[in-house]
Design a protein around this motif. Structure first.
Motif, mmCIF file in Angstrom:
data_model
loop_
_atom_site.group_PDB
_atom_site.id
_atom_site.type_symbol
_atom_site.label_atom_id
_atom_site.label_comp_id
_atom_site.label_asym_id
_atom_site.label_seq_id
_atom_site.Cartn_x
_atom_site.Cartn_y
_atom_site.Cartn_z
ATOM 1 N N ASN A 159 0.828 -1.210 0.000
ATOM 2 C CA ASN A 159 0.000 0.000 0.000
ATOM 3 C C ASN A 159 0.864 1.262 0.000
ATOM 4 O OD1 ASN A 159 0.917 0.320 2.618
ATOM 5 N ND2 ASN A 159 -0.984 -0.358 3.573
ATOM 6 N N ALA A 160 0.213 2.416 -0.031
ATOM 7 C CA ALA A 160 0.912 3.695 -0.154
ATOM 8 C C ALA A 160 1.850 3.955 1.025
ATOM 9 C CB ALA A 160 -0.089 4.837 -0.283
ATOM 10 N N VAL A 161 1.433 3.585 2.226
ATOM 11 C CA VAL A 161 2.267 3.802 3.410
ATOM 12 C C VAL A 161 3.570 3.001 3.281
ATOM 13 C CG1 VAL A 161 2.395 3.479 5.914
ATOM 14 C CG2 VAL A 161 0.283 4.283 4.865
ATOM 15 N N PHE A 162 3.462 1.750 2.855
ATOM 16 C CA PHE A 162 4.624 0.878 2.670
ATOM 17 C C PHE A 162 5.561 1.465 1.613
ATOM 18 C CE2 PHE A 162 6.980 -2.763 1.133
ATOM 19 C CZ PHE A 162 7.150 -3.564 2.249
ATOM 20 N N ARG A 163 5.002 1.858 0.469
ATOM 21 C CA ARG A 163 5.816 2.394 -0.632
ATOM 22 C C ARG A 163 6.473 3.714 -0.238
ATOM 23 N NH1 ARG A 163 1.031 1.453 -3.496
ATOM 24 N NH2 ARG A 163 0.946 3.646 -4.070
ATOM 25 N N ASN A 164 5.763 4.570 0.477
ATOM 26 C CA ASN A 164 6.338 5.855 0.886
ATOM 27 C C ASN A 164 7.497 5.655 1.862
ATOM 28 O OD1 ASN A 164 4.673 7.363 -0.723
ATOM 29 N ND2 ASN A 164 3.149 7.700 0.881
ATOM 30 N N ARG A 165 7.391 4.687 2.756
ATOM 31 C CA ARG A 165 8.497 4.380 3.670
ATOM 32 C C ARG A 165 9.715 3.927 2.875
ATOM 33 N NH1 ARG A 165 12.257 3.542 7.118
ATOM 34 N NH2 ARG A 165 12.544 1.576 8.152
ATOM 35 N N CYS A 166 9.472 3.069 1.874
ATOM 36 C CA CYS A 166 10.575 2.598 1.029
ATOM 37 C C CYS A 166 11.263 3.778 0.336
ATOM 38 C CB CYS A 166 10.060 1.605 -0.013
ATOM 39 S SG CYS A 166 9.545 0.025 0.677
ATOM 40 N N LYS A 167 10.477 4.703 -0.190
ATOM 41 C CA LYS A 167 11.073 5.857 -0.887
ATOM 42 C C LYS A 167 11.819 6.765 0.079
ATOM 43 C CE LYS A 167 7.257 6.727 -3.268
ATOM 44 N NZ LYS A 167 6.332 7.396 -4.193
ATOM 45 N N ARG A 168 11.334 6.916 1.314
ATOM 46 C CA ARG A 168 12.062 7.707 2.307
ATOM 47 C C ARG A 168 13.419 7.091 2.604
ATOM 48 N NH1 ARG A 168 7.107 8.160 4.816
ATOM 49 N NH2 ARG A 168 7.613 6.560 6.339
ATOM 50 N N VAL A 169 13.452 5.765 2.741
ATOM 51 C CA VAL A 169 14.720 5.061 2.996
ATOM 52 C C VAL A 169 15.662 5.249 1.810
ATOM 53 C CG1 VAL A 169 15.766 2.790 3.307
ATOM 54 C CG2 VAL A 169 13.721 3.388 4.592
#
Length: 111
Positions: free
Chosen positions: A50-60
């Motif tokens: 989901n979006a929360v998971f993908r956004n965390r990945c992009k922050r990392v």
């Protein structure tokens, strides 16, 4: 940090770039001598979650790119998140990224 935004720039890096893989991150690199743009992009495909998971990945990925001093003057780079990116720290991803950049022959300021 200069980022790749247009479809034309993405296609240019995809078509002319070389791909390198690691468990934590995958990259596509287009060297300047081959027509690079000196920019970076962060991609987390929908299949990851989901979006929360993908956004965390992009922050990392962004934190790792910052630690490595991207965008490099040598190349344009597209960074792809993997399932393992979410659980990793930015330091771990930065180490993996520096290894891939070394393979690609791109200078990494984090070394």
């Amino acid at each position: 940090m200069e980022t790749i935004k247009s479809k034309k720039e993405f296609e240019r890096v995809f078509s002319g770039g070389r791909r390198y893989n690691h468990r934590l991150v995958r990259i596509t690199v287009l060297r300047v001598s081959e027509g690079g743009l000196n920019k970076v992009a962060f991609v987390a495909p929908k299949r990851l979650g989901n979006a929360v998971f993908r956004n965390r990945c992009k922050r990392v990925l962004r934190a790792a790119a910052y630690e490595c001093g991207l965008p490099s003057e040598d190349a344009s780079i597209i960074m792809f998140a993997t399932k393992a990116t979410h659980g990793a720290s930015s330091v771990e991803v930065a180490y993996a990224l520096s290894q891939l950049l070394r393979k690609a022959g791109v200078r990494c300021d984090g070394d």
